[in-house]
Enzyme design. Structure first.
Site, PDB file in Angstrom:
ATOM      1  CE1 TYR A  82      -3.891   2.309   0.797  1.00  0.00           C
ATOM      2  CE2 TYR A  82      -2.385   3.296   2.385  1.00  0.00           C
ATOM      3  CZ  TYR A  82      -3.561   3.342   1.663  1.00  0.00           C
ATOM      4  OH  TYR A  82      -4.411   4.423   1.797  1.00  0.00           O
TER       5      TYR A  82
HETATM    6  N1  LIG Z   1      -9.731   5.908   5.068  1.00  0.00           N
HETATM    7  C1  LIG Z   1      -8.555   6.482   5.319  1.00  0.00           C
HETATM    8  O1  LIG Z   1      -8.227   6.740   6.483  1.00  0.00           O
HETATM    9  C2  LIG Z   1      -7.630   6.833   4.180  1.00  0.00           C
HETATM   10  C3  LIG Z   1      -6.463   7.540   4.452  1.00  0.00           C
HETATM   11  C4  LIG Z   1      -5.606   7.882   3.401  1.00  0.00           C
HETATM   12  C5  LIG Z   1      -5.933   7.526   2.096  1.00  0.00           C
HETATM   13  N2  LIG Z   1      -7.065   6.830   1.858  1.00  0.00           N
HETATM   14  C6  LIG Z   1      -7.384   6.471   0.456  1.00  0.00           C
HETATM   15  O2  LIG Z   1      -8.642   7.032   0.107  1.00  0.00           O
HETATM   16  C7  LIG Z   1      -9.294   6.203  -0.855  1.00  0.00           C
HETATM   17  C8  LIG Z   1     -10.679   5.832  -0.347  1.00  0.00           C
HETATM   18  O3  LIG Z   1     -10.537   5.138   0.886  1.00  0.00           O
HETATM   19  P1  LIG Z   1     -11.773   4.781   1.825  1.00  0.00           P
HETATM   20  O4  LIG Z   1     -11.268   4.705   3.199  1.00  0.00           O
HETATM   21  O5  LIG Z   1     -12.928   5.652   1.511  1.00  0.00           O
HETATM   22  O6  LIG Z   1     -12.056   3.284   1.322  1.00  0.00           O
HETATM   23  P2  LIG Z   1     -13.394   2.434   1.336  1.00  0.00           P
HETATM   24  O7  LIG Z   1     -12.963   1.004   1.410  1.00  0.00           O
HETATM   25  O8  LIG Z   1     -14.372   2.929   2.345  1.00  0.00           O
HETATM   26  O9  LIG Z   1     -14.002   2.710  -0.126  1.00  0.00           O
HETATM   27  C9  LIG Z   1     -13.284   2.352  -1.273  1.00  0.00           C
HETATM   28  C10 LIG Z   1     -14.263   2.265  -2.440  1.00  0.00           C
HETATM   29  O10 LIG Z   1     -13.501   1.865  -3.597  1.00  0.00           O
HETATM   30  C11 LIG Z   1     -14.151   0.777  -4.212  1.00  0.00           C
HETATM   31  N3  LIG Z   1     -13.138  -0.052  -4.888  1.00  0.00           N
HETATM   32  C12 LIG Z   1     -12.104  -0.711  -4.315  1.00  0.00           C
HETATM   33  N4  LIG Z   1     -11.407  -1.372  -5.264  1.00  0.00           N
HETATM   34  C13 LIG Z   1     -12.013  -1.127  -6.452  1.00  0.00           C
HETATM   35  C14 LIG Z   1     -11.771  -1.539  -7.782  1.00  0.00           C
HETATM   36  N5  LIG Z   1     -10.765  -2.374  -8.098  1.00  0.00           N
HETATM   37  N6  LIG Z   1     -12.583  -1.092  -8.749  1.00  0.00           N
HETATM   38  C15 LIG Z   1     -13.612  -0.258  -8.464  1.00  0.00           C
HETATM   39  N7  LIG Z   1     -13.907   0.157  -7.216  1.00  0.00           N
HETATM   40  C16 LIG Z   1     -13.112  -0.279  -6.225  1.00  0.00           C
HETATM   41  C17 LIG Z   1     -14.875   0.039  -3.087  1.00  0.00           C
HETATM   42  O11 LIG Z   1     -15.934  -0.773  -3.567  1.00  0.00           O
HETATM   43  C18 LIG Z   1     -15.355   1.217  -2.238  1.00  0.00           C
HETATM   44  O12 LIG Z   1     -16.609   1.712  -2.680  1.00  0.00           O
HETATM   45  C19 LIG Z   1      -8.379   5.006  -1.068  1.00  0.00           C
HETATM   46  O13 LIG Z   1      -7.556   5.225  -2.192  1.00  0.00           O
HETATM   47  C20 LIG Z   1      -7.532   4.993   0.207  1.00  0.00           C
HETATM   48  O14 LIG Z   1      -6.306   4.364   0.028  1.00  0.00           O
HETATM   49  C21 LIG Z   1      -7.931   6.464   2.865  1.00  0.00           C
END
Ligand SMILES: NC(=O)c1ccc[n+]([C@@H]2O[C@H](COP(=O)([O-])OP(=O)(O)OC[C@H]3O[C@@H](n4cnc5c(N)ncnc54)[C@H](O)[C@@H]3O)[C@@H](O)[C@H]2O)c1
Length: 246
Positions: free
Chosen positions: A153
């Site tokens: 990641y």
């Molecule tokens: N949540 C955090 O604390 C955090 C912190 C830093 C960065 N991020 C980044 O923010 C983004 C969103 O994270 P989140 O926490 O909302 O995640 P989440 O798991 O709540 O949502 C992710 C969404 O992406 C979709 N998804 C995943 N893989 C997919 C694919 N191959 N094709 C199509 N859709 C796909 C899932 O179905 C889901 O709807 C990610 O890139 C994550 O790495 C999150």
């Protein structure tokens, strides 16, 4: 809410849930039509938030063929695309690098990094032909710090920052900006499963002493996605409450 993005069209990958949903909702509230691309299109999270996307496409963004088809569908429906938010991502399993399953390394890189390349690759020729576009890639604090036990990641998100810089320079004369956003941990329902000590230790790393709210990412991204953010490209916007001042 102002109508800063009136008449514009946006794609948000992974917009059915979490940060992507907050971003999609902000873009729409500010006037954009929003196509959500996600591989899990169950409606429950969206209904909870009271947001109805203008289009939902079921697609795995780590598959190039599917991404091409999704883009054709969005273009058929919207006519133009001004904004692409590459948000879909997974954490992958938690394991030390030397124990990390090979197939999971491939999967994390495919979803968190290759998808950003694939979606950008299909959208850029269209944006170039119009002389305007905004691409925003969601990276992470993990890209800057390198987080143990989620090395794939961390590597993928670091790759997203480098890819952002490279494509931004390729498009610098085309009216298209390409930027990344690097959030720290967002406050979600998952916190309810964590011990108070664990949550306190996470907050302790953040000078502002609290976790990030999804709407703060939505507000920032919806501003980067518009015409006012016109002279910034290849940049990584920080949303870490002062944790990463670099
Ligand atoms: N949540 C955090 O604390 C955090 C912190 C830093 C960065 N991020 C980044 O923010 C983004 C969103 O994270 P989140 O926490 O909302 O995640 P989440 O798991 O709540 O949502 C992710 C969404 O992406 C979709 N998804 C995943 N893989 C997919 C694919 N191959 N094709 C199509 N859709 C796909 C899932 O179905 C889901 O709807 C990610 O890139 C994550 O790495 C999150």
């Amino acid at each position: 809410m102002d109508r800063y993005l009136e008449g514009q069209s946006a794609i948000v990958t992974g917009g059915m849930r979490g940060i992507g949903l907050a971003i999609a909702a902000h873009l729409q509230q500010r006037g954009a039509r929003v196509s959500v691309w996600d591989y899990d299109v169950r409606q429950d999270a969206i209904e909870k938030r009271g947001f109805i996307p203008d289009q939902v496409i079921e697609v795995d963004v780590s598959q190039f063929d599917g991404v091409q088809k999704a883009f054709s569908e969005t273009l058929r429906s919207f006519g133009t695309v001004d904004i692409l938010v590459n948000n879909a991502g997974i954490n992958g399993p938690i394991a030390l690098s030397w124990d990390y399953p090979l197939e999971m390394w491939d999967r994390v890189i495919a979803i968190d990094l290759s998808s950003v390349f694939y979606c950008s690759k299909v959208v850029i020729p269209h944006m170039k032909s119009r002389g305007y576009g905004r691409i925003i890639n969601i990276s992470s604090i993990a890209a800057k710090e390198g987080v143990p036990s989620i090395a794939p990641y961390s590597a993928a998100k670091g790759g997203v920052i480098a890819l952002t810089k490279a494509i931004a320079k390729e498009l610098a004369l085309d009216g298209i900006t390409v930027n990344a956003v690097a959030p720290a941990m967002v406050e979600t329902d998952l916190m309810m499963q964590m011990t108070p000590e664990h949550i306190a230790s996470m907050k302790a790393k953040i000078p502002m002493g609290r976790l990030l709210q999804m709407d703060e990412v939505g507000a920032l991204v919806s501003w980067i996605a518009g015409p006012d953010c016109s002279f910034t490209t290849g940049f990584t916007f920080d949303v870490t409450g002062g944790r990463a001042t670099y």
